[in-house]
Design a protein around this motif. Structure first.
Motif, PDB file in Angstrom:
ATOM      1  N   ASN A   1       0.821  -1.211   0.000  1.00 33.82           N
ATOM      2  CA  ASN A   1       0.000   0.000   0.000  1.00 33.82           C
ATOM      3  C   ASN A   1       0.855   1.262   0.000  1.00 33.82           C
ATOM      4  OD1 ASN A   1       0.786  -0.734   2.668  1.00 33.82           O
ATOM      5  ND2 ASN A   1      -0.707   0.712   3.495  1.00 33.82           N
ATOM      6  N   TYR A   2       2.101   1.160   0.497  1.00 33.71           N
ATOM      7  CA  TYR A   2       3.003   2.304   0.503  1.00 33.71           C
ATOM      8  C   TYR A   2       3.312   2.764  -0.912  1.00 33.71           C
ATOM      9  CZ  TYR A   2       4.174   2.293   5.495  1.00 33.71           C
ATOM     10  OH  TYR A   2       4.140   2.409   6.861  1.00 33.71           O
ATOM     11  N   ARG A   3       3.553   1.810  -1.791  1.00 38.04           N
ATOM     12  CA  ARG A   3       3.939   2.150  -3.171  1.00 38.04           C
ATOM     13  C   ARG A   3       2.843   2.975  -3.852  1.00 38.04           C
ATOM     14  NH1 ARG A   3       6.215  -2.847  -5.552  1.00 38.04           N
ATOM     15  NH2 ARG A   3       8.045  -2.156  -4.379  1.00 38.04           N
ATOM     16  N   LYS A   4       1.613   2.543  -3.686  1.00 38.06           N
ATOM     17  CA  LYS A   4       0.487   3.252  -4.280  1.00 38.06           C
ATOM     18  C   LYS A   4       0.339   4.638  -3.672  1.00 38.06           C
ATOM     19  CE  LYS A   4      -4.465   2.832  -5.223  1.00 38.06           C
ATOM     20  NZ  LYS A   4      -5.679   1.988  -5.053  1.00 38.06           N
ATOM     21  N   LYS A   5       0.475   4.736  -2.356  1.00 39.49           N
ATOM     22  CA  LYS A   5       0.353   6.017  -1.669  1.00 39.49           C
ATOM     23  C   LYS A   5       1.424   6.998  -2.132  1.00 39.49           C
ATOM     24  CE  LYS A   5      -1.777   4.545   2.699  1.00 39.49           C
ATOM     25  NZ  LYS A   5      -1.557   4.414   4.162  1.00 39.49           N
ATOM     26  N   ILE A   6       2.650   6.526  -2.221  1.00 38.06           N
ATOM     27  CA  ILE A   6       3.764   7.393  -2.627  1.00 38.06           C
ATOM     28  C   ILE A   6       3.545   7.941  -4.033  1.00 38.06           C
ATOM     29  CG2 ILE A   6       6.230   7.449  -3.189  1.00 38.06           C
ATOM     30  CD1 ILE A   6       6.645   5.379  -0.942  1.00 38.06           C
TER      31      ILE A   6
ATOM     32  N   LEU B   1       0.745   8.299  -5.627  1.00 36.12           N
ATOM     33  CA  LEU B   1      -0.377   9.235  -5.613  1.00 36.12           C
ATOM     34  C   LEU B   1       0.039  10.582  -5.035  1.00 36.12           C
ATOM     35  CD1 LEU B   1      -3.370   6.945  -4.544  1.00 36.12           C
ATOM     36  CD2 LEU B   1      -3.015   8.029  -6.770  1.00 36.12           C
ATOM     37  N   TYR B   2       0.833  10.548  -3.977  1.00 32.52           N
ATOM     38  CA  TYR B   2       1.327  11.791  -3.372  1.00 32.52           C
ATOM     39  C   TYR B   2       2.185  12.574  -4.360  1.00 32.52           C
ATOM     40  CZ  TYR B   2      -0.211  10.428   1.343  1.00 32.52           C
ATOM     41  OH  TYR B   2      -0.961  10.101   2.434  1.00 32.52           O
TER      42      TYR B   2
END
Length: 239
Positions: free
Chosen positions: A99-104, A106-107
């Motif tokens: 989930n970190y990869r997707k969040k990063i 998107l940010y």
């Protein structure tokens, strides 16, 4: 005889050197991540926040926004490249935290879009030079203060665990020196209120982080403080 403008330039150059050291400080952290093939408990927030911070300050230092501040743009341009490299390494080794990869990503997308909007408003909507400086300067200050404060995220962990293993001492120290230098720069020749505001606050925040570090350093388990690789950096900043 050296005049105030020359002194300001010299301090700005010194600030560039120190800021480069600040950008380079997390290299030790990312060498650890590379060797262990894992981001462990290190946060991605400081690096993603610094990308936004660098983009904004590069724009602020351009003549179209603020004259006589090109030294602000140069160091942040360098910092932007370095921070993007760190984020790339983090993305590569955060596999166990999908989930970190997707969040990063998107940010980062949100940051690029936000900066593009700010640039367009500044260039095509705002006509007054003072208002341009104020508009971009205030936004820069918000993110710069957030960047100086980001290492403070580790304070909660330090207090809970009575350990400074994940407290970025070197980062906090360099942040303190960096903030102090840029505060001086902003006060010489002609006052730059926006550089002054965020770096003045940054000096206080960095000092508070150092105080917490020394309060809990002795209570850190010996085996963790003996290993240089264990005292890691978790974030970065510049102006």
């Amino acid at each position: 005889m050296v005049d105030a403008k020359q002194v300001r330039f010299i301090i700005g150059v010194i600030g560039n050197v120190i800021s480069f050291g600040l950008f380079a400080a997390p290299a030790k952290t990312f060498w650890r991540i590379f060797k262990k093939k894992s981001v462990e408990e290190f946060s991605y927030v400081p690096y993603v926040a610094t990308v936004m911070n660098c983009m904004l300050w590069v724009f602020y230092g351009l003549p179209v926004v603020h004259k006589d501040s090109y030294l602000v743009s140069t160091i942040n341009g360098v910092g932007l490249v370095i921070e993007l490299f760190y984020v790339g390494v983090y993305l590569m080794y955060c596999g166990h935290k999908q989930n970190y990869r997707k969040k990063i990503l998107l940010y980062l997308l949100g940051e690029v879009v936000s900066v593009a909007i700010i640039v367009l408003i500044t260039l095509f909507v705002i006509k007054n030079d003072f208002i341009k400086q104020t508009f971009v300067g205030v936004i820069c200050d918000i993110f710069n203060i957030a960047m100086y404060a980001s290492p403070s995220l580790a304070i909660i962990t330090v207090v809970k665990t009575k350990s400074v293993e994940y407290m970025p001492f070197l980062l906090s120290l360099v942040c303190f020196v960096n903030a102090a230098i840029w505060t001086s720069y902003s006060l010489i020749f002609k006052i730059d209120y926006y550089v002054l505001a965020s770096n003045g606050i940054g000096t206080f925040l960095s000092l508070s982080q150092l105080i917490v570090y020394f309060m809990y350093y002795k209570s850190t388990p010996k085996e963790k403080t003996e290993k240089p690789s264990e005292v890691e950096i978790s974030a970065t900043n510049r102006v």
